[in-house]
Design a protein around this motif. Structure first.
Motif, PDB file in Angstrom:
ATOM      1  N   GLN A  46       0.844  -1.173  -0.170  1.00 18.68           N
ATOM      2  CA  GLN A  46       0.149   0.058   0.125  1.00 18.68           C
ATOM      3  C   GLN A  46       0.826   1.227   0.028  1.00 18.68           C
ATOM      4  N   ALA A  47       0.687   2.225  -0.735  1.00 22.76           N
ATOM      5  CA  ALA A  47       1.178   3.504  -0.778  1.00 22.76           C
ATOM      6  C   ALA A  47       1.201   4.241   0.449  1.00 22.76           C
ATOM      7  N   SER A  48       0.232   3.944   1.351  1.00 23.56           N
ATOM      8  CA  SER A  48       0.170   4.531   2.657  1.00 23.56           C
ATOM      9  C   SER A  48       1.439   4.310   3.461  1.00 23.56           C
ATOM     10  N   LEU A  49       2.075   3.189   3.592  1.00 21.66           N
ATOM     11  CA  LEU A  49       3.162   2.478   3.868  1.00 21.66           C
ATOM     12  C   LEU A  49       4.520   3.437   3.856  1.00 21.66           C
ATOM     13  N   ILE A  50       4.551   4.355   2.772  1.00 23.59           N
ATOM     14  CA  ILE A  50       5.473   5.413   2.481  1.00 23.59           C
ATOM     15  C   ILE A  50       5.333   6.397   3.519  1.00 23.59           C
ATOM     16  N   ASP A  51       3.994   7.194   3.840  1.00 25.29           N
ATOM     17  CA  ASP A  51       3.864   8.135   4.732  1.00 25.29           C
ATOM     18  C   ASP A  51       4.023   7.451   6.216  1.00 25.29           C
ATOM     19  N   ARG A  52       3.551   6.475   6.307  1.00 26.76           N
ATOM     20  CA  ARG A  52       3.841   5.729   7.735  1.00 26.76           C
ATOM     21  C   ARG A  52       5.406   5.631   8.074  1.00 26.76           C
ATOM     22  N   ALA A  53       6.079   5.064   7.126  1.00 20.32           N
ATOM     23  CA  ALA A  53       7.660   5.026   7.320  1.00 20.32           C
ATOM     24  C   ALA A  53       8.328   6.460   7.549  1.00 20.32           C
ATOM     25  N   GLU A  54       7.760   7.414   6.951  1.00 20.48           N
ATOM     26  CA  GLU A  54       8.689   8.741   7.009  1.00 20.48           C
ATOM     27  C   GLU A  54       8.076   9.282   8.399  1.00 20.48           C
ATOM     28  N   ASP A  55       7.062   9.057   8.785  1.00 19.56           N
ATOM     29  CA  ASP A  55       6.577   9.586  10.040  1.00 19.56           C
ATOM     30  C   ASP A  55       7.210   8.885  11.384  1.00 19.56           C
ATOM     31  N   LEU A  56       7.336   7.599  11.248  1.00 17.76           N
ATOM     32  CA  LEU A  56       7.950   6.673  12.099  1.00 17.76           C
ATOM     33  C   LEU A  56       9.719   6.784  12.312  1.00 17.76           C
ATOM     34  N   VAL A  57      10.180   6.852  11.040  1.00 16.58           N
ATOM     35  CA  VAL A  57      11.698   7.300  10.930  1.00 16.58           C
ATOM     36  C   VAL A  57      12.233   8.816  11.706  1.00 16.58           C
ATOM     37  N   ASP A  58      11.242   9.539  11.166  1.00 10.60           N
ATOM     38  CA  ASP A  58      11.389  10.904  11.915  1.00 10.60           C
ATOM     39  C   ASP A  58      11.284  10.888  13.471  1.00 10.60           C
ATOM     40  N   ARG A  59      10.414  10.161  13.848  1.00  7.39           N
ATOM     41  CA  ARG A  59      10.160  10.235  15.337  1.00  7.39           C
ATOM     42  C   ARG A  59      11.522   9.642  15.928  1.00  7.39           C
ATOM     43  N   LYS A  60      11.805   8.408  15.276  1.00  5.49           N
ATOM     44  CA  LYS A  60      13.034   7.722  15.839  1.00  5.49           C
ATOM     45  C   LYS A  60      14.373   8.506  15.897  1.00  5.49           C
ATOM     46  N   LEU A  61      14.422   9.338  14.739  1.00  6.89           N
ATOM     47  CA  LEU A  61      15.499  10.197  14.289  1.00  6.89           C
ATOM     48  C   LEU A  61      15.907  11.303  15.474  1.00  6.89           C
ATOM     49  N   ARG A  62      14.566  11.981  15.525  1.00  6.16           N
ATOM     50  CA  ARG A  62      14.736  12.955  16.260  1.00  6.16           C
ATOM     51  C   ARG A  62      15.170  12.703  17.956  1.00  6.16           C
TER      52      ARG A  62
END
Length: 229
Positions: free
Chosen positions: A67-83
């Motif tokens: 699902q294309a929604s996986l891309i936005d989900r990944a961006e959000d989760l990765v951003d949180r972990k990186l922060r």
């Protein structure tokens, strides 16, 4: 001794130890979506690519539609972990401070992500105004396309043949070499794997360093080698 026109740094896995963080999040999401994959496999095979490109390649290999929604989900989760978790690579601050040549960043990450990571690890002042995201240049073509490297060289009045690029991924090395630039491979981040240095060399890196303390002498030696060649 001739001086390079420009030194280009990749960001993820070169300046900040972010590749392994992203790989863990992405591996978990892809596994939950139906294709089992490890963070180590993502780091070794797909490091340097955007998550969208990783997903497309895994989809092609596995024949599983994601699902294309996986891309936005990944961006959000990765951003949180990186922060919360991102750290600078050991020795990078001193190495960057010692680079008196014009320098910049060329990355497949969004400039917003690059900036918050660099701010967190106190590297942003070294690159303010000289951050180039492949996602935000006119062509929007990401590495391994050479576009972001050539765009940066044009903006900073640098000859690609007189530009050094520091890259940790095979895809990044391919992009820089296609741009006609000279590449120094880097294997000092947590996502490095057995055979990493050989893979970067085979992709076109002239030499590979594991510690940032080696950078200044390597640039000097490669510049001298070019003059003698």
């Amino acid at each position: 001794m001739p001086q390079p026109d420009l030194v280009i740094f990749d960001c993820d896995g070169v300046l900040v130890d972010s590749e392994i963080i992203a790989a863990r999040v992405e591996a978990e999401l892809i596994t939950l979506a139906g294709y089992e994959i490890s963070a180590e496999e993502i780091a070794e095979t797909y490091a340097g690519l955007t998550f969208k490109d990783i997903l497309m390649r895994v989809e092609e290999k596995s024949k599983i539609p994601f699902q294309a929604s996986l891309i936005d989900r990944a961006e959000d989760l990765v951003d949180r972990k990186l922060r919360s978790d991102v750290r600078a690579i050991d020795g990078v601050r001193e190495a960057v401070a010692a680079v008196t040549l014009p320098h910049c960043i060329c990355s497949n990450s969004r400039s917003e992500r690059i900036e918050f990571m660099l701010e967190k690890v106190h590297l942003l002042p070294f690159f303010a105004g000289r951050i180039f995201s492949a996602l935000e240049i006119p062509s929007k073509k990401t590495k391994p396309a050479p576009d972001v490297f050539l765009f940066a060289a044009e903006k900073l009045n640098a000859n690609p043949a007189s530009t050094f690029v520091i890259e940790d991924s095979v895809h990044g090395v391919h992009g820089a070499r296609t741009a006609g630039m000279r590449v120094i491979g880097f294997t000092g981040a947590s996502h490095s794997y057995p055979g990493h240095a050989d893979a970067l060399t085979e992709a076109g890196a002239e030499t590979v360093i594991r510690r940032w303390a080696e950078l200044k002498s390597v640039i000097a030696a490669l510049s001298e080698w070019s003059a003698d060649a």
